[in-house]
Scaffold this motif. Structure first.
Motif, PDB file in Angstrom:
ATOM      1  N   SER A 184       0.826  -1.203   0.000  1.00 52.31           N
ATOM      2  CA  SER A 184       0.000   0.000   0.000  1.00 52.31           C
ATOM      3  C   SER A 184       0.863   1.256   0.000  1.00 52.31           C
ATOM      4  O   SER A 184       0.545   2.244  -0.658  1.00 52.31           O
ATOM      5  N   GLU A 185       1.979   1.228   0.693  1.00 56.17           N
ATOM      6  CA  GLU A 185       2.880   2.375   0.704  1.00 56.17           C
ATOM      7  C   GLU A 185       3.474   2.615  -0.675  1.00 56.17           C
ATOM      8  O   GLU A 185       3.569   3.755  -1.149  1.00 56.17           O
ATOM      9  N   ARG A 186       3.863   1.528  -1.370  1.00 57.80           N
ATOM     10  CA  ARG A 186       4.402   1.669  -2.726  1.00 57.80           C
ATOM     11  C   ARG A 186       3.354   2.232  -3.674  1.00 57.80           C
ATOM     12  O   ARG A 186       3.659   3.009  -4.574  1.00 57.80           O
ATOM     13  N   LEU A 187       2.094   1.805  -3.484  1.00 62.00           N
ATOM     14  CA  LEU A 187       1.011   2.283  -4.336  1.00 62.00           C
ATOM     15  C   LEU A 187       0.851   3.790  -4.211  1.00 62.00           C
ATOM     16  O   LEU A 187       0.750   4.500  -5.222  1.00 62.00           O
ATOM     17  N   PHE A 188       0.866   4.307  -2.988  1.00 58.46           N
ATOM     18  CA  PHE A 188       0.707   5.747  -2.809  1.00 58.46           C
ATOM     19  C   PHE A 188       1.958   6.503  -3.258  1.00 58.46           C
ATOM     20  O   PHE A 188       1.865   7.614  -3.779  1.00 58.46           O
ATOM     21  N   GLN A 189       3.116   5.919  -3.109  1.00 59.94           N
ATOM     22  CA  GLN A 189       4.340   6.559  -3.565  1.00 59.94           C
ATOM     23  C   GLN A 189       4.390   6.616  -5.094  1.00 59.94           C
ATOM     24  O   GLN A 189       4.979   7.532  -5.657  1.00 59.94           O
TER      25      GLN A 189
END
Length: 298
Positions: free
Chosen positions: A77-82
Protein backbone atom coordinates in the motif's frame (compact mmCIF):
# COMPACT_ATOMS: atom_id res chain seq x y z
CA UNK A 1 -12.18 -0.51 15.16
CA UNK A 2 -9.91 1.81 13.19
CA UNK A 3 -9.86 1.44 9.43
CA UNK A 4 -8.21 -1.83 8.52
CA UNK A 5 -4.94 -0.40 7.25
CA UNK A 6 -4.42 1.55 10.46
CA UNK A 7 -5.39 -1.49 12.52
CA UNK A 8 -2.78 -3.58 10.68
CA UNK A 9 -0.19 -0.87 11.29
CA UNK A 10 -0.95 -0.95 15.04
CA UNK A 11 -0.77 -4.74 15.07
CA UNK A 12 2.54 -4.89 13.17
CA UNK A 13 4.13 -2.33 15.48
CA UNK A 14 3.00 -4.34 18.51
CA UNK A 15 4.29 -7.56 16.90
CA UNK A 16 7.70 -5.98 16.28
CA UNK A 17 8.09 -4.48 19.76
CA UNK A 18 6.20 -7.22 21.68
CA UNK A 19 5.33 -4.43 24.07
CA UNK A 20 2.03 -2.56 23.85
CA UNK A 21 3.40 0.47 25.71
CA UNK A 22 6.41 0.74 23.38
CA UNK A 23 4.12 0.34 20.35
CA UNK A 24 1.85 3.08 21.68
CA UNK A 25 4.81 5.43 22.09
CA UNK A 26 5.94 4.83 18.51
CA UNK A 27 2.45 5.50 17.19
CA UNK A 28 1.72 8.45 19.50
CA UNK A 29 -1.35 6.81 21.03
CA UNK A 30 -2.16 5.37 24.46
CA UNK A 31 -1.53 1.68 25.36
CA UNK A 32 -5.30 1.03 25.74
CA UNK A 33 -5.74 1.98 22.07
CA UNK A 34 -3.25 -0.72 21.07
CA UNK A 35 -4.92 -3.29 23.35
CA UNK A 36 -8.39 -2.45 22.04
CA UNK A 37 -7.31 -2.55 18.38
CA UNK A 38 -5.60 -5.94 18.82
CA UNK A 39 -8.67 -7.33 20.59
CA UNK A 40 -10.97 -6.10 17.83
CA UNK A 41 -8.67 -7.64 15.20
CA UNK A 42 -8.77 -10.96 17.04
CA UNK A 43 -12.58 -10.79 17.12
CA UNK A 44 -12.64 -9.98 13.39
CA UNK A 45 -10.29 -12.85 12.53
CA UNK A 46 -11.64 -15.37 15.01
CA UNK A 47 -8.06 -16.19 16.02
CA UNK A 48 -5.76 -15.17 18.83
CA UNK A 49 -2.78 -13.05 17.72
CA UNK A 50 -0.82 -12.77 20.97
CA UNK A 51 -0.25 -14.92 24.06
CA UNK A 52 -0.16 -12.65 27.07
CA UNK A 53 1.32 -13.27 30.52
CA UNK A 54 1.88 -10.90 33.39
CA UNK A 55 5.38 -10.18 32.14
CA UNK A 56 5.54 -10.82 28.39
CA UNK A 57 3.53 -11.13 25.22
CA UNK A 58 4.36 -13.40 22.30
CA UNK A 59 2.87 -13.96 18.88
CA UNK A 60 0.83 -17.11 18.41
CA UNK A 61 1.56 -19.32 15.40
CA UNK A 62 -1.39 -17.74 13.65
CA UNK A 63 -0.13 -14.29 14.72
CA UNK A 64 3.28 -14.97 13.16
CA UNK A 65 1.72 -15.91 9.80
CA UNK A 66 -0.72 -13.02 9.96
CA UNK A 67 2.14 -10.61 10.69
CA UNK A 68 4.00 -11.64 7.52
CA UNK A 69 0.94 -11.03 5.35
CA UNK A 70 0.04 -7.81 7.13
CA UNK A 71 3.56 -6.44 6.76
CA UNK A 72 3.55 -7.23 3.02
CA UNK A 73 0.15 -5.58 2.55
CA UNK A 74 1.30 -2.42 4.32
CA UNK A 75 4.46 -2.31 2.19
CA UNK A 76 2.42 -2.75 -1.00
CA UNK A 77 0.00 0.00 0.00
CA UNK A 78 2.88 2.37 0.70
CA UNK A 79 4.40 1.67 -2.73
CA UNK A 80 1.01 2.28 -4.34
CA UNK A 81 0.71 5.75 -2.81
CA UNK A 82 4.34 6.56 -3.57
CA UNK A 83 3.74 5.64 -7.23
CA UNK A 84 1.18 8.42 -7.59
CA UNK A 85 3.50 10.87 -5.85
CA UNK A 86 6.43 9.86 -8.02
CA UNK A 87 4.46 10.26 -11.22
CA UNK A 88 3.42 13.75 -10.20
CA UNK A 89 6.62 15.06 -8.69
CA UNK A 90 9.30 13.22 -10.66
CA UNK A 91 7.86 13.46 -14.19
CA UNK A 92 7.29 9.71 -14.34
CA UNK A 93 4.32 8.18 -16.13
CA UNK A 94 2.36 8.55 -19.36
CA UNK A 95 1.31 11.66 -21.29
CA UNK A 96 -1.09 10.98 -24.18
CA UNK A 97 -1.19 13.44 -27.09
CA UNK A 98 -3.40 13.32 -30.18
CA UNK A 99 -3.09 15.46 -33.29
CA UNK A 100 -3.94 15.63 -37.00
CA UNK A 101 -1.31 15.58 -39.72
CA UNK A 102 0.74 18.77 -39.37
CA UNK A 103 3.52 20.39 -41.37
CA UNK A 104 6.88 20.05 -39.59
CA UNK A 105 5.38 17.23 -37.56
CA UNK A 106 8.62 15.26 -37.30
CA UNK A 107 10.53 18.35 -36.20
CA UNK A 108 7.85 19.18 -33.61
CA UNK A 109 8.06 15.72 -32.04
CA UNK A 110 11.85 15.70 -32.20
CA UNK A 111 12.08 19.01 -30.34
CA UNK A 112 9.60 17.81 -27.71
CA UNK A 113 11.46 14.57 -27.05
CA UNK A 114 14.82 16.38 -26.97
CA UNK A 115 13.62 18.79 -24.30
CA UNK A 116 12.18 15.88 -22.31
CA UNK A 117 15.43 13.88 -22.28
CA UNK A 118 16.09 14.75 -18.59
CA UNK A 119 12.93 12.76 -17.71
CA UNK A 120 13.65 9.13 -18.67
CA UNK A 121 10.65 7.81 -16.73
CA UNK A 122 8.24 9.90 -18.80
CA UNK A 123 6.47 8.10 -21.68
CA UNK A 124 4.90 10.08 -24.54
CA UNK A 125 1.97 8.44 -26.33
CA UNK A 126 1.90 10.41 -29.63
CA UNK A 127 -1.12 9.56 -31.80
CA UNK A 128 -1.59 11.08 -35.24
CA UNK A 129 -5.28 10.30 -35.05
CA UNK A 130 -7.60 11.79 -37.59
CA UNK A 131 -10.68 10.88 -35.57
CA UNK A 132 -9.61 13.21 -32.72
CA UNK A 133 -9.92 10.66 -29.95
CA UNK A 134 -12.37 11.43 -27.18
CA UNK A 135 -10.40 13.00 -24.34
CA UNK A 136 -12.30 11.18 -21.60
CA UNK A 137 -12.93 7.79 -23.19
CA UNK A 138 -9.39 7.43 -24.53
CA UNK A 139 -7.69 9.24 -21.61
CA UNK A 140 -6.14 11.88 -23.84
CA UNK A 141 -4.10 14.40 -21.85
CA UNK A 142 -3.79 17.00 -24.59
CA UNK A 143 -4.09 17.46 -28.32
CA UNK A 144 -3.71 19.73 -31.33
CA UNK A 145 -6.65 20.61 -33.50
CA UNK A 146 -7.40 22.57 -36.65
CA UNK A 147 -10.90 23.97 -36.78
CA UNK A 148 -13.13 26.92 -37.39
CA UNK A 149 -13.71 27.48 -33.68
CA UNK A 150 -12.00 25.97 -30.61
CA UNK A 151 -14.08 23.59 -28.52
CA UNK A 152 -15.23 25.53 -25.42
CA UNK A 153 -15.16 22.32 -23.36
CA UNK A 154 -11.34 22.38 -23.24
CA UNK A 155 -8.56 24.60 -21.93
CA UNK A 156 -7.32 26.24 -25.13
CA UNK A 157 -3.98 27.72 -26.18
CA UNK A 158 -4.32 29.34 -29.64
CA UNK A 159 -1.19 28.75 -31.72
CA UNK A 160 -1.81 30.37 -35.10
CA UNK A 161 -4.36 30.77 -37.87
CA UNK A 162 -4.37 29.17 -41.26
CA UNK A 163 -6.10 30.20 -44.45
CA UNK A 164 -8.43 27.65 -46.01
CA UNK A 165 -7.74 27.30 -49.73
CA UNK A 166 -9.75 25.65 -52.48
CA UNK A 167 -7.29 23.52 -54.43
CA UNK A 168 -7.27 20.96 -57.23
CA UNK A 169 -4.63 19.09 -59.17
CA UNK A 170 -3.73 19.92 -62.79
CA UNK A 171 -5.04 16.45 -63.78
CA UNK A 172 -8.40 17.25 -62.18
CA UNK A 173 -8.67 20.56 -64.03
CA UNK A 174 -7.72 18.86 -67.30
CA UNK A 175 -10.49 16.29 -66.82
CA UNK A 176 -13.29 18.40 -65.36
CA UNK A 177 -12.36 21.92 -66.41
CA UNK A 178 -12.10 25.00 -64.23
CA UNK A 179 -15.24 26.20 -62.38
CA UNK A 180 -16.43 29.67 -63.36
CA UNK A 181 -17.30 30.68 -59.82
CA UNK A 182 -18.14 29.24 -56.42
CA UNK A 183 -21.74 28.49 -57.33
CA UNK A 184 -20.57 26.57 -60.40
CA UNK A 185 -18.06 24.67 -58.23
CA UNK A 186 -20.68 23.70 -55.64
CA UNK A 187 -23.23 22.54 -58.21
CA UNK A 188 -21.20 20.87 -60.93
CA UNK A 189 -17.77 19.74 -59.71
CA UNK A 190 -16.70 16.78 -57.54
CA UNK A 191 -15.45 17.97 -54.16
CA UNK A 192 -14.40 16.41 -50.87
CA UNK A 193 -16.58 16.86 -47.82
CA UNK A 194 -15.23 17.38 -44.31
CA UNK A 195 -17.53 15.70 -41.80
CA UNK A 196 -18.74 17.76 -38.84
CA UNK A 197 -19.29 15.33 -35.91
CA UNK A 198 -21.34 17.90 -34.00
CA UNK A 199 -24.02 18.20 -36.68
CA UNK A 200 -23.61 14.85 -38.44
CA UNK A 201 -23.33 16.71 -41.74
CA UNK A 202 -20.69 17.86 -44.19
CA UNK A 203 -19.27 21.33 -43.76
CA UNK A 204 -20.29 23.74 -46.53
CA UNK A 205 -17.60 25.31 -48.68
CA UNK A 206 -16.68 28.71 -47.27
CA UNK A 207 -15.28 31.61 -49.29
CA UNK A 208 -15.77 35.34 -49.70
CA UNK A 209 -17.88 35.39 -46.52
CA UNK A 210 -20.48 33.00 -47.95
CA UNK A 211 -21.38 29.32 -47.67
CA UNK A 212 -21.88 27.00 -50.62
CA UNK A 213 -23.45 23.55 -50.22
CA UNK A 214 -21.66 21.07 -52.52
CA UNK A 215 -23.85 18.69 -54.49
CA UNK A 216 -21.20 16.30 -55.84
CA UNK A 217 -19.24 14.87 -52.94
CA UNK A 218 -16.75 12.17 -53.96
CA UNK A 219 -15.01 11.81 -50.59
CA UNK A 220 -16.38 12.16 -47.06
CA UNK A 221 -13.84 12.28 -44.25
CA UNK A 222 -13.04 13.87 -40.92
CA UNK A 223 -9.36 14.09 -41.87
CA UNK A 224 -7.71 17.08 -43.52
CA UNK A 225 -4.87 14.86 -44.74
CA UNK A 226 -7.40 12.62 -46.51
CA UNK A 227 -8.84 15.64 -48.29
CA UNK A 228 -5.33 16.58 -49.36
CA UNK A 229 -4.76 13.06 -50.70
CA UNK A 230 -8.01 13.25 -52.65
CA UNK A 231 -7.02 16.54 -54.25
CA UNK A 232 -3.54 15.23 -55.12
CA UNK A 233 -5.10 12.11 -56.67
CA UNK A 234 -7.19 14.26 -59.01
CA UNK A 235 -10.48 13.10 -57.51
CA UNK A 236 -11.81 16.29 -55.95
CA UNK A 237 -11.53 19.97 -55.32
CA UNK A 238 -10.74 20.23 -51.60
CA UNK A 239 -10.78 23.08 -49.12
CA UNK A 240 -7.62 22.63 -47.06
CA UNK A 241 -5.32 24.56 -44.75
CA UNK A 242 -2.65 26.59 -46.55
CA UNK A 243 -0.08 25.04 -44.17
CA UNK A 244 -0.81 21.60 -45.63
CA UNK A 245 -1.08 22.83 -49.22
CA UNK A 246 2.02 25.02 -49.32
CA UNK A 247 4.62 22.48 -50.54
CA UNK A 248 2.25 21.07 -53.20
CA UNK A 249 1.33 24.53 -54.47
CA UNK A 250 5.04 25.32 -54.72
CA UNK A 251 5.75 22.09 -56.64
CA UNK A 252 2.79 22.57 -59.00
CA UNK A 253 1.04 19.39 -57.82
CA UNK A 254 -1.89 21.55 -56.70
CA UNK A 255 -3.42 24.74 -58.06
CA UNK A 256 -5.35 27.27 -55.98
CA UNK A 257 -8.81 28.12 -57.27
CA UNK A 258 -10.17 31.66 -56.92
CA UNK A 259 -7.02 33.12 -55.35
CA UNK A 260 -8.54 36.59 -55.65
CA UNK A 261 -11.32 35.76 -53.16
CA UNK A 262 -10.89 36.07 -49.38
CA UNK A 263 -10.79 32.56 -47.96
CA UNK A 264 -11.96 31.28 -44.61
CA UNK A 265 -9.48 31.33 -41.74
CA UNK A 266 -9.03 28.20 -39.57
CA UNK A 267 -7.52 28.09 -36.09
CA UNK A 268 -4.76 25.80 -34.91
CA UNK A 269 -4.82 25.33 -31.17
CA UNK A 270 -3.45 23.20 -28.37
CA UNK A 271 -6.00 21.91 -25.88
CA UNK A 272 -6.34 19.82 -22.75
CA UNK A 273 -9.38 18.71 -20.73
CA UNK A 274 -10.56 20.51 -17.63
CA UNK A 275 -9.51 18.36 -14.65
CA UNK A 276 -9.73 18.94 -10.92
CA UNK A 277 -6.16 17.66 -10.49
CA UNK A 278 -3.91 17.76 -13.54
CA UNK A 279 -0.59 15.88 -13.03
CA UNK A 280 2.48 18.09 -13.08
CA UNK A 281 3.95 16.06 -15.93
CA UNK A 282 0.96 16.95 -18.12
CA UNK A 283 1.25 20.66 -17.29
CA UNK A 284 4.98 20.53 -18.02
CA UNK A 285 4.58 18.84 -21.40
CA UNK A 286 1.66 21.13 -22.28
CA UNK A 287 3.79 24.22 -21.72
CA UNK A 288 6.76 22.82 -23.64
CA UNK A 289 4.60 21.75 -26.58
CA UNK A 290 2.92 25.16 -26.73
CA UNK A 291 6.31 26.84 -27.14
CA UNK A 292 7.43 24.41 -29.83
CA UNK A 293 4.21 24.81 -31.83
CA UNK A 294 4.47 28.59 -31.74
CA UNK A 295 8.05 28.39 -33.02
CA UNK A 296 7.29 25.88 -35.78
CA UNK A 297 3.86 27.00 -36.98
CA UNK A 298 3.43 30.70 -36.19
Amino acid sequence: MLNKLDALKYFCTAAETLNFRAAAEQLAVTPPVISRTVAELEDELGEQLFRRSTRTIKLTSFGEQFYLHAKQLLADSERLFQLGKKQTDDMAGMVRITLPELPNQTAILRDLLTILRPYPELTIDWRVDVSKLNAVEHRIDMGIRIGREPDPNFIIKPITTSGSLLVASPDYLAEFGTPKDLTDLAKNFPVSGLFNPHTGRIWDLQADGQSYTPLKINLITDDHAAELASALAGRTVSQISDLLCAPYLASGELVELFPELPQECWQIYLYRPYLANTPKRVLKVFGILEGILRAKLS
